[in-house]
Design a protein around this motif. Structure first.
Motif, PDB file in Angstrom:
ATOM      1  N   ARG A   1     -99.505  35.338 106.760  1.00  8.96           N
ATOM      2  CA  ARG A   1     -99.413  36.829 106.647  1.00  8.96           C
ATOM      3  C   ARG A   1    -100.731  37.295 107.397  1.00  8.96           C
ATOM      4  O   ARG A   1    -101.744  37.009 106.748  1.00  8.96           O
ATOM      5  N   ILE A   2    -100.719  38.142 108.318  1.00 11.61           N
ATOM      6  CA  ILE A   2    -101.845  38.910 109.026  1.00 11.61           C
ATOM      7  C   ILE A   2    -101.601  39.997 108.867  1.00 11.61           C
ATOM      8  O   ILE A   2    -100.674  40.703 109.229  1.00 11.61           O
TER       9      ILE A   2
ATOM     10  N   PRO B   1    -103.333  34.261 103.113  1.00 13.91           N
ATOM     11  CA  PRO B   1    -102.787  32.747 103.093  1.00 13.91           C
ATOM     12  C   PRO B   1    -102.008  32.665 101.654  1.00 13.91           C
ATOM     13  O   PRO B   1    -102.040  33.580 101.100  1.00 13.91           O
ATOM     14  N   GLY B   2    -101.498  31.583 101.622  1.00 13.30           N
ATOM     15  CA  GLY B   2    -100.930  31.170 100.016  1.00 13.30           C
ATOM     16  C   GLY B   2     -99.504  30.955 100.156  1.00 13.30           C
ATOM     17  O   GLY B   2     -98.831  30.514  99.234  1.00 13.30           O
ATOM     18  N   TYR B   3     -98.833  31.123 101.296  1.00 15.68           N
ATOM     19  CA  TYR B   3     -97.359  30.819 101.224  1.00 15.68           C
ATOM     20  C   TYR B   3     -96.886  29.622 101.316  1.00 15.68           C
ATOM     21  O   TYR B   3     -95.701  29.221 100.973  1.00 15.68           O
TER      22      TYR B   3
ATOM     23  N   PHE C   1    -104.841  32.505  97.181  1.00 11.37           N
ATOM     24  CA  PHE C   1    -103.439  31.977  97.516  1.00 11.37           C
ATOM     25  C   PHE C   1    -102.516  32.543  96.594  1.00 11.37           C
ATOM     26  O   PHE C   1    -101.502  32.585  97.279  1.00 11.37           O
ATOM     27  N   LEU C   2    -102.746  32.800  95.347  1.00 13.15           N
ATOM     28  CA  LEU C   2    -101.877  33.205  94.366  1.00 13.15           C
ATOM     29  C   LEU C   2    -101.490  34.440  94.527  1.00 13.15           C
ATOM     30  O   LEU C   2    -102.200  35.583  94.842  1.00 13.15           O
ATOM     31  N   GLU C   3    -100.549  35.000  93.748  1.00 14.64           N
ATOM     32  CA  GLU C   3    -100.290  36.551  93.633  1.00 14.64           C
ATOM     33  C   GLU C   3    -101.212  37.421  92.940  1.00 14.64           C
ATOM     34  O   GLU C   3    -101.730  36.624  92.135  1.00 14.64           O
TER      35      GLU C   3
END
Lengths: 387, 160
Positions: free
Chosen positions: A43-44, A60-62, B137-139
């Motif tokens: 996601r940007i 990032p992180g998905y 990275f995490l929520e």
């Protein structure tokens, strides 16, 4: 020394007012997580003023799977298949970085045959990765034909991998102490045939896309990354070399049999998208050159120097090994506490994670359409960012 | 591997760093030149490592942490490389596990900005002076720091 002079009004006024007499409103637009140029889930968030980018916030992180945590419960052989799933276009180099670090730590000496096959396989994969990148860059910029060409040729390299390794993407081939399987008797002749097929094709790629006026307009002078900034932003690989820094691990700290082959480190002069494009085009030719020099004189010897199911226990200590993947320096950091055959802590220095953040530096000021060129020229693989 | 390449030997490099910052010590059991820096000296040491022309570590290759839960400390690891001289250095820094706060080095190397965000996300290390300390990275509302050794999650197969 460079001196940047800023003005107070520039600081106090919103950017839209500072360089335009019209009053405009800034707004956020989400690109992704599902966007064709993300090539995965990235996601940007763009802060836009009209079509001009003011700020880029990558999220990032998905695809975060906690590979580093998983490694803490696995022995070094079981870690190898996990690395395939980071940068899946450089799976063999990912295998190699773990194998190399473990071999250095455990003091395992491999033989010339193993190192030569590793080098050949890695260069074939670099070639395959760059071929795919070329097609995908074309597709991102609206030239769909390039994508079809690259997928056709990528398959042909993939077939060579499939025959020897049994997999097309998740290789699990380079192991600590050697290779999973030996090459097949007709591997040499097939690779030679492939090189004969690919060598003129790179010129065809140039004729098809590189000379295209639209492509040049969209890449030249766009997203300029200065060499000094590239280093301080942690960029490596073709992105850094395009900015004119000749840092290539294969030359600087040779591993495998890279010190025995003759090849050139390709660098750019300006650091714009075009340089990043052309560095990769030239690297394809260099990869072909490397494989050509090695394929005729494969040394004899076993393909594995340790027992496959031997327990690998590393002495207590901190180890860091690195290889040059298609996207830059991939490092593996291992902290072993000396008991058990699993690492106490395993960390991957991923080239994509470090290259990604260059967009926050180079994209502001450009238009959305230029952002497509910029991100495409960085050649990001998202699972490697997130691990 | 890394320690043999470059113009300076491992011993020489470690000695030079200790001369620059006398409160640093040599780090044992590392595969290259390595020093332990106290938290209070970390910022000034890193600036010297970048600016001293004999060292000129211009590339922060990697930054990560190790959770030594038995000893009650986190070990922060910085892997530096000099594109001018071609030498490597590992800087480690021990920080109390109960209150893990260190100064940021993102002013020295901009990439640390995001590498520190990753370590914050997964280890919960606080970086003093960091301009944008967010999870990467995490929520944002994630509970706990997954790479700590005592992290548990109801979905984990083997609770720690």
């Amino acid at each position: 020394m460079s001196v940047t002079v800023r003005t107070l009004s520039e600081l106090l006024m919103p950017p839209s007012v500072a360089d335009s007499p019209l009053s405009t409103q800034e707004y956020f637009v989400n690109m992704g997580p599902q966007h064709p140029i993300a090539h995965g889930s990235l996601r940007i968030v763009l802060l836009l003023d009209g079509e001009t980018i003011r700020k880029v916030i990558p999220v990032p992180g998905y695809v975060h799977r906690g590979i580093e945590k998983m490694c803490e419960h696995m022995n070094y052989r079981k870690i190898i298949p996990l690395t395939d799933r980071m940068d899946y276009l450089s799976a063999l180099m990912n295998n190699w970085v773990v194998a190399r670090t473990v071999e250095m730590a455990a003091g395992i000496e491999t033989n010339a045959r193993i190192e030569t096959i590793r080098t050949i396989m890695s260069e074939l994969q670099r070639l395959q990765s760059h071929v795919l990148w070329w097609g995908v860059l074309g597709m991102d910029l609206g030239a769909f034909t390039a994508f079809l060409y690259s997928f056709r040729d990528r398959e042909i390299i993939g077939e060579i991998f499939e025959e020897t390794i049994g997999a097309r993407l998740t290789m699990n081939y380079i192991q600590p102490g050697g290779l999973m399987y030996d090459i097949l008797p007709d591997f040499v002749s097939k690779v030679k045939k492939l090189l004969g097929y690919l060598r003129p094709l790179i010129n065809e790629y140039d004729a098809l896309l590189s000379g295209n006026a639209i492509l040049q307009e969209r890449l030249r002078n766009i997203g300029i990354l200065d060499g000094k900034d590239a280093i301080s932003l942690g960029c490596t690989g073709p992105v850094l070399r395009a900015s004119g820094v000749p840092y290539d691990l294969r030359k600087v700290e040779p591993y495998g049999v890279y010190d025995k082959v003759d090849f050139d480190v390709v660098i750019g002069t300006k650091g714009d998208c075009w340089d990043r494009y052309y560095v990769r085009m030239e690297e394809m030719r260099q990869s072909i050159r490397i494989v050509e020099q090695l394929i005729d004189n494969l040394p004899a010897g076993p393909y594995m120097v340790t027992k496959y199911n031997a327990r690998l226990k590393l002495p207590k200590g901190r180890y860091y090994g690195q290889v040059e993947t298609a996207r830059g320096v991939l490092g593996a950091f291992i902290y072993s506490d000396g008991d058990g055959d699993a690492p106490y802590r395993m960390h991957f220095r991923s080239p994509n994670f470090n290259n990604l953040w260059a967009v926050t530096h180079i994209a502001p000021g450009w238009r959305i359409a230029d952002y497509i060129s910029i991100q495409s020229s960085l050649d990001l693989v998202i699972p490697d960012i997130d691990r | 591997m890394g320690s043999k390449i470059g113009t300076m030997g491992t011993e020489e490099l470690e000695q030079l760093v200790i001369t620059l910052e006398p409160r640093c010590r040599k780090r044992q059991s590392a595969d290259r030149a390595a020093v332990i820096a106290p938290v209070a000296e970390l910022d000034s040491l890193m600036r010297k490592l970048r600016d001293e022309h004999l060292l000129s570590f211009d590339l922060l290759l990697d930054h990560t942490a190790i959770d030594h839960i038995q000893e009650g400390r986190f070990e922060l690891v910085y892997l530096l490389y000099s594109t001018r001289h071609g030498h490597h250095l590992m800087v480690t820094c021990d920080v109390d596990r109960a209150n893990p706060v260190v100064p940021t080095v993102s002013e020295v190397w901009p990439i640390a900005h995001w590498q520190e965000r990753e370590v914050f996300d997964l280890f919960g290390i606080g970086y003093d002076g960091h301009l944008d300390l967010r999870r990467v990275f995490l929520e944002d509302d994630w509970k706990g720091y997954p790479l700590r050794k005592d992290y548990t999650d109801p979905d984990m197969l083997e609770p720690a």
